[in-house]
Design a protein around this motif. Structure first.
Motif, short mmCIF file in Angstrom:
data_model
loop_
_atom_site.label_atom_id
_atom_site.label_comp_id
_atom_site.label_asym_id
_atom_site.label_seq_id
_atom_site.Cartn_x
_atom_site.Cartn_y
_atom_site.Cartn_z
N ARG A 148 80.08 46.35 -6.89
CA ARG A 148 80.92 46.11 -7.67
C ARG A 148 82.23 47.18 -7.80
O ARG A 148 83.09 46.66 -7.94
CB ARG A 148 80.22 46.60 -9.13
N LEU A 149 81.94 48.28 -7.17
CA LEU A 149 83.17 49.26 -7.20
C LEU A 149 83.93 48.67 -5.97
O LEU A 149 85.28 48.86 -6.15
CB LEU A 149 82.55 50.71 -6.74
N GLN A 151 84.67 45.59 -5.07
CA GLN A 151 85.22 44.33 -5.53
C GLN A 151 86.60 44.98 -6.48
O GLN A 151 87.55 44.36 -6.27
CB GLN A 151 84.44 43.70 -6.63
N ASN A 152 86.60 46.25 -7.20
CA ASN A 152 87.32 46.57 -8.19
C ASN A 152 88.48 47.56 -7.48
O ASN A 152 89.40 48.14 -8.18
CB ASN A 152 86.73 47.32 -9.20
N THR A 154 90.67 47.55 -5.35
CA THR A 154 92.13 47.24 -5.54
C THR A 154 92.70 47.54 -6.87
O THR A 154 93.99 47.47 -6.85
CB THR A 154 92.23 45.80 -4.90
N ASP A 155 91.91 47.23 -8.00
CA ASP A 155 92.36 47.38 -9.26
C ASP A 155 92.28 49.03 -9.66
O ASP A 155 91.19 49.20 -9.98
CB ASP A 155 91.71 46.59 -9.83
N GLU A 157 92.76 50.82 -12.03
CA GLU A 157 92.35 51.26 -13.39
C GLU A 157 90.78 50.71 -13.79
O GLU A 157 90.33 51.58 -14.31
CB GLU A 157 93.16 50.33 -14.49
N GLU A 158 90.43 49.70 -13.14
CA GLU A 158 89.28 48.89 -13.23
C GLU A 158 88.23 49.99 -12.51
O GLU A 158 87.05 50.27 -13.02
CB GLU A 158 89.08 47.74 -12.63
N TYR A 159 88.56 50.43 -11.46
CA TYR A 159 87.62 51.20 -10.44
C TYR A 159 87.39 52.61 -11.22
O TYR A 159 86.40 52.94 -11.09
CB TYR A 159 88.56 51.33 -9.12
N GLU A 161 87.69 53.12 -14.24
CA GLU A 161 86.89 53.23 -15.59
C GLU A 161 85.62 53.29 -15.16
O GLU A 161 84.48 53.69 -15.59
CB GLU A 161 87.31 52.00 -16.41
N GLU A 162 85.14 52.11 -14.16
CA GLU A 162 83.70 52.01 -13.77
C GLU A 162 83.07 53.29 -12.82
O GLU A 162 81.99 53.49 -13.52
CB GLU A 162 83.85 50.85 -12.60
#
Length: 246
Positions: A148-149, A151-152, A154-155, A157-159, A161-162
Motif C-alpha cells: 500500500r505504501l 503504491q502511494n 508517488t503521492d 500527501e497520501e503516503y 497520511e498513511e
C-alpha cells in the motif's frame, strides 16, 4: 379549540408513556454519574459503561479482523512445550509490565522464528489485552502495508497520511515483518517507520520469521533498533511443529 385540546392531550399522554431506549440505564448514555466523595460532596465520575464504549471504539480502529478480536492468552495452548510456555509467559509479562515500561527504550515485543508456531496468535493476545486496558493498538500485515505504501509513494500527501497513522499510534503490531522478497525500497520505508517509533519511544509488537541475526543482516541500523526496543521481550521459536495443525 376542541381539536387543539385533543392534540394536547395526545402529546401529554405520549410524553408520559414514552420510555427512552438507553444503552446504559445508570447514566442514561451521558457516560457520567454523580457520586459523593469522602467529604460528602457530589462529584462527577465516569460511568462504568464508558470503559466498554472506549473498548469498542479502540477495537474498531485497531484493524484487527473480527475473528481475532476475542483471542486471549487462555486460548493459547502450550502443549507442555517449554518453548511455547516461555513464549506465552514472556508475552503475558509484557502486557503486565506495559504501563510501567511504555516510555522506556525497551518497550516492545519481538516474536521471531519458525512459521506456524503461534507468533501471530500471541501478537493478537497481546494486542487485545492492551486494547482491553484502553490502549490504542493498530494491527498491520507487513506485506499489505508495504504494498500500500509503495503504491502511494508517488503521492506525497497520501503516503504521508498513511505512514503517519502507523508512526504515531500508541502501539503498532507489525505482523510477518520482511515476509517474502525484500527490496531496498521496502527497507527504506520500514526504516522510516521504525526509526520514528524508536526515537519517540513508541512501542511495537513485531512478529517475523527472521531471527535477530537475520534482521541485522537485512539492515543493521533497522535490526538493531528493533532488538534494542525489545530487550527483555524477545521470543525465538526454534523447535519444529506447526501450531496451526494441532
Amino acid at each position: 379549540m376542541e381539536m387543539v385540546d385533543k392534540l394536547k392531550r395526545i402529546r401529554e399522554n405520549a410524553s408520559r408513556n414514552f420510555k427512552p431506549d438507553y444503552k446504559c440505564p445508570i447514566c442514561k448514555d451521558a457516560h457520567l454519574i454523580m457520586v459523593k466523595d469522602e467529604t460528602g460532596h457530589k462529584v462527577a465520575r465516569e460511568c462504568e459503561c464508558m470503559a466498554n464504549t472506549t473498548y469498542k471504539r479502540l477495537l474498531r480502529a485497531s484493524g484487527i479482523d473480527e475473528k481475532d478480536v476475542n483471542v486471549k492468552f487462555t486460548d493459547f495452548k502450550t502443549f507442555e512445550e517449554i518453548e511455547l510456555k516461555f513464549a506465552k509467559s514472556t508475552s503475558a509479562k509484557y502486557c503486565q509490565s506495559f504501563r510501567m515500561q511504555r516510555y522506556q527504550k525497551n518497550n516492545s515485543l519481538l516474536l521471531t522464528g519458525l512459521p506456524g508456531r503461534g507468533k501471530t496468535m500471541l501478537g493478537f493476545c497481546v494486542s487485545n489485552s492492551l486494547i482491553k486496558d484502553g490502549i490504542p493498538v493498530m494491527y498491520t500485515s507487513y506485506r499489505d502495508v508495504i504494498t500500500r505504501l509503495k503504491q502511494n509513494i508517488t503521492d506525497g500527501e497520501e503516503y504521508s497520511e498513511e505512514i503517519k497513522r502507523m508512526k504515531t499510534v500508541d502501539v503498532l503490531f507489525v505482523d510477518d515483518l520482511f515476509k517474502g522478497k525484500i527490496t531496498e525500497s521496502d527497507i527504506n520505508i520500514m526504516y522510516e517507520l521504525i526509526n520514528h517509533r524508536y526515537l519517540k519511544r513508541l512501542p511495537m509488537v513485531v512478529s517475523t520469521e527472521k531471527y535477530p541475526k537475520d534482521l541485522l543482516a537485512i539492515d543493521e541500523a533497522l535490526g538493531s533498533r528493533i532488538i534494542e526496543m525489545s530487550k527483555g521481550y524477545v521470543v525465538e521459536f526454534k523447535e519444529s511443529g506447526n501450531y496451526r495443525l494441532r
